[in-house]
Design an enzyme around this catalytic site. Structure first.
Site, PDB file in Angstrom:
ATOM      1  CG  HIS A 120      -1.896  -1.236   1.274  1.00 25.35           C
ATOM      2  ND1 HIS A 120      -3.382  -0.868   0.940  1.00 25.35           N
ATOM      3  CD2 HIS A 120      -2.220  -2.316   1.467  1.00 25.35           C
ATOM      4  CE1 HIS A 120      -3.826  -1.763   0.477  1.00 25.35           C
ATOM      5  NE2 HIS A 120      -3.225  -2.769   1.064  1.00 25.35           N
ATOM      6  CG  ASP A 144       0.127   9.488   0.400  1.00 29.43           C
ATOM      7  OD1 ASP A 144       0.098   8.441   0.923  1.00 29.43           O
ATOM      8  OD2 ASP A 144      -0.483  10.469   0.738  1.00 29.43           O
TER       9      ASP A 144
HETATM   10  P1  ADQ Z   1      -3.054   6.718   4.384  1.00 37.99           P
HETATM   11  O1  ADQ Z   1      -1.732   7.126   4.685  1.00 37.99           O
HETATM   12  O2  ADQ Z   1      -3.923   6.489   5.870  1.00 37.99           O
HETATM   13  O3  ADQ Z   1      -3.133   5.257   3.752  1.00 37.99           O
HETATM   14  P2  ADQ Z   1      -4.821   7.900   2.582  1.00 37.99           P
HETATM   15  O4  ADQ Z   1      -4.730   7.044   1.368  1.00 37.99           O
HETATM   16  O5  ADQ Z   1      -5.271   9.248   2.300  1.00 37.99           O
HETATM   17  O6  ADQ Z   1      -3.769   7.759   3.495  1.00 37.99           O
HETATM   18  O7  ADQ Z   1      -6.191   7.320   3.372  1.00 37.99           O
HETATM   19  C1  ADQ Z   1      -6.781   7.845   4.357  1.00 37.99           C
HETATM   20  C2  ADQ Z   1      -8.093   7.557   4.671  1.00 37.99           C
HETATM   21  O8  ADQ Z   1      -8.438   7.935   6.123  1.00 37.99           O
HETATM   22  C3  ADQ Z   1      -8.994   8.284   3.547  1.00 37.99           C
HETATM   23  O9  ADQ Z   1     -10.044   7.194   3.387  1.00 37.99           O
HETATM   24  C4  ADQ Z   1      -9.689   9.268   4.267  1.00 37.99           C
HETATM   25  O10 ADQ Z   1     -11.161   9.721   4.067  1.00 37.99           O
HETATM   26  C5  ADQ Z   1      -9.633   9.000   5.783  1.00 37.99           C
HETATM   27  N1  ADQ Z   1      -9.626   9.910   6.637  1.00 37.99           N
HETATM   28  C6  ADQ Z   1      -8.341  10.912   6.380  1.00 37.99           C
HETATM   29  N2  ADQ Z   1      -8.512  12.104   7.582  1.00 37.99           N
HETATM   30  C7  ADQ Z   1      -9.562  11.916   8.017  1.00 37.99           C
HETATM   31  C8  ADQ Z   1     -10.520  12.449   9.166  1.00 37.99           C
HETATM   32  N3  ADQ Z   1     -10.009  13.681   9.509  1.00 37.99           N
HETATM   33  N4  ADQ Z   1     -11.595  12.011   9.471  1.00 37.99           N
HETATM   34  C9  ADQ Z   1     -11.894  10.833   9.034  1.00 37.99           C
HETATM   35  N5  ADQ Z   1     -11.510  10.303   8.071  1.00 37.99           N
HETATM   36  C10 ADQ Z   1     -10.094  10.577   7.729  1.00 37.99           C
HETATM   37  C11 ADQ Z   1      -2.110   4.423   3.369  1.00 37.99           C
HETATM   38  C12 ADQ Z   1      -1.125   4.965   2.204  1.00 37.99           C
HETATM   39  C13 ADQ Z   1      -1.991   5.793   1.178  1.00 37.99           C
HETATM   40  C14 ADQ Z   1      -3.053   4.558   0.402  1.00 37.99           C
HETATM   41  C15 ADQ Z   1      -3.754   4.255   1.570  1.00 37.99           C
HETATM   42  C16 ADQ Z   1      -4.395   2.741   0.823  1.00 37.99           C
HETATM   43  O11 ADQ Z   1      -0.351   5.623   3.164  1.00 37.99           O
HETATM   44  O12 ADQ Z   1      -0.875   6.109   0.415  1.00 37.99           O
HETATM   45  O13 ADQ Z   1      -3.639   5.577  -0.494  1.00 37.99           O
HETATM   46  O14 ADQ Z   1      -3.079   3.198   2.446  1.00 37.99           O
HETATM   47  O15 ADQ Z   1      -3.817   1.887   0.102  1.00 37.99           O
END
Ligand code: ADQ
Length: 460
Positions: free
Chosen positions: A161, A369
């Site tokens: 991921h 990311d």
């Molecule tokens: P993350 O580093 O957690 O994931 P991201 O892909 O942006 O990053 O996913 C975050 C999730 O958390 C999103 O679904 C978002 O809606 C939720 N979220 C973020 N802030 C929030 C808030 N304040 N309140 C509620 N929900 C919130 C890791 C990797 C990424 C990759 C994903 C999936 O680091 O690069 O995209 O896994 O593979």
């Protein structure tokens, strides 16, 4: 056995459910991965193997939402050395371009290996030779090889991921050979982006002598497929929620509570040093210094989800960002009209979508990311083709979302320029870009992703 009858066994650091100690019940953890895999696991009578999230506590296997859940036990000590230590102190920074110095400690490596062995042994008890094992993410990179030694499973897949780093960085890790050999135990290795796949292929060829190309490697007499499978979201669900009357009313309320500024800029992230939250705030400051006429008209709302508070670097980044918010607001705020509104909390799903609807500009500026789902969630919520997305070139999502305003987050002036451009963007340009972005996000949704990953493993 036909592909549709094959059982998928997911092996991930965490189960898709979390234990609620007060209510003494399991609750589904929200997220795209869980919603994409649930129907597949239900249909194939699949199994999910993972840690419960509660250290020092044994749980028996159980059924939840029609899926067999097999908890793996982790002691408090294992949680600290395997998860807090090796996963988040060594691998996470190393794989994100070493934006923080990765810590290499033998006393973290050994528990990483032992915990991976424990996951593999738990999985081996369940897996039959007809099954497909699908291992998830950087916490379990040694499991593919271990499963090959312990089982005769039909196929082994692995999905990363987070980014796979360039060989110059990866090569620093004292246990690089073990990690590469662990991963090469899989039949199919899948990555978020082309650059991650290339980096892995180069590392496997240069560091352990695998042969082959970017797409196919040969190792110990076996062929290993290297796949690019960018993860997506459930776009239909986002669109449905984004267009509901309740969401639109909440979005209005959010804007009015902010003082009805002309432009609402939004950031939504786990509070992580890889997300570039500080840089986007400094870019806003640069813009407001340059264009004092925009003060009061442009506000940034930053929602930061508490994350990994057991790790020292995360406590530090929180202090740093909160100090920065205080300084910028102290310098630039008029009474009752701060330029930055900062929320340190996880917001419920419905409210999150209302923020996506309330925002004219979404600022996604990670230093590195794997993908970044927030960028895709914003796009999917802009069903009326309004809004602008500023996206870091260093997010995996940038390979797909080429119609976003792409930026180098380290270039503060460039980022401020892009912010200035986005606040002045015409409706026509917004609509042209957003409709292309929406098309791309919808075509490559989470169901497309799951199918792309599982088909080469023999599950349809
Ligand atoms: P993350 O580093 O957690 O994931 P991201 O892909 O942006 O990053 O996913 C975050 C999730 O958390 C999103 O679904 C978002 O809606 C939720 N979220 C973020 N802030 C929030 C808030 N304040 N309140 C509620 N929900 C919130 C890791 C990797 C990424 C990759 C994903 C999936 O680091 O690069 O995209 O896994 O593979």
């Amino acid at each position: 056995m036909t592909p549709s009858e094959r059982r998928a066994v997911v092996i991930a650091n965490r189960l898709p459910v979390a234990w609620n100690g007060k209510k003494k019940e399991w609750k589904t953890s929200p997220g795209g991965l869980v919603s994409a895999l649930t129907p597949i696991l239900q249909e194939t009578k699949g199994v999910w193997i993972g840690w419960s999230g509660v250290p020092d506590r044994e749980f028996e296997p159980f059924d939840h939402s029609g899926i067999r859940q097999v908890p793996v036990f982790l002691s408090q000590e294992e949680y600290e050395s395997f998860y807090v230590g090796f996963c988040n102190g060594t691998l996470w920074p190393l794989y994100h371009d070493a934006v923080r110095e990765p810590q290499f400690h033998r006393h973290w490596w050994r528990p990483y290996r032992d915990v991976n062995q424990k996951f593999a042994e738990t999985a081996a008890k369940t897996l039959t030779s007809e099954d497909v094992a699908w291992v998830q993410d950087y916490q379990l990179q040694l499991v593919p090889k271990m499963l090959r030694e312990l089982t005769t499973v039909h196929r082994i897949g692995f999905y990363l991921h987070i980014p796979f780093p360039p060989v110059e960085l990866f090569a620093k890790m004292p246990w690089r050979g073990d990690v590469l050999e662990g991963l090469l135990g899989a039949d199919v290795l899948a990555f978020q982006s082309r650059s991650s796949r290339t980096n892995f292929s180069v590392a496997a060829r240069e560091l352990v002598g695998a042969r082959g190309s970017t797409r196919l490697l040969e190792w110990e007499g076996r062929e290993i497929i290297l796949q690019v499978a960018p993860i997506g979201i459930d776009t239909t669900m986002f669109k449905r929620h984004a267009s509901s009357e309740v969401t639109l009313a909440t979005a209005e309320l959010i804007r009015s509570r902010l003082g009805d500024p002309k432009i609402v800029v939004l950031g939504v992230d786990r509070l992580d040093y890889t997300k570039g939250i500080d840089l986007r705030m400094r870019a806003l400051q640069t813009l407001l210094d340059r264009r004092p006429d925009l003060a009061g008209d442009v506000v940034l709302v930053q929602i930061a989800v508490p994350s990994r508070e057991d790790v020292a670097e995360y406590r530090k980044i929180r202090r740093d960002i909160e100090g920065l918010v205080g300084r910028i607001n102290g310098d630039l705020a008029q009474v009752g009209r701060p330029p930055i509104h900062y929320l340190y909390r996880s917001v419920p799903f419905d409210e999150l979508i209302a923020y996506y609807r309330a925002a004219d500009v979404m600022l996604v500026t990670p230093l590195r990311d794997g993908m970044n789902l927030v960028a895709k969630e914003y796009v999917a919520s802009r069903y009326d083709n309004t809004g602008a997305l500023i996206l870091s070139e260093f997010a995996g999502a940038a390979e797909q979302l080429t119609q976003a305003l792409l930026v180098n987050p380290y270039d503060l002036n460039g980022l401020a320029d892009m912010l200035e451009r986005s606040v002045a963007m015409s409706q026509d340009e917004q609509a042209r870009r957003m409709s292309l972005l929406r098309g791309s996000v919808a075509r490559h949704d989470v169901f497309w992703w799951a199918e792309r990953c599982l088909a080469p493993l023999g599950i349809e």
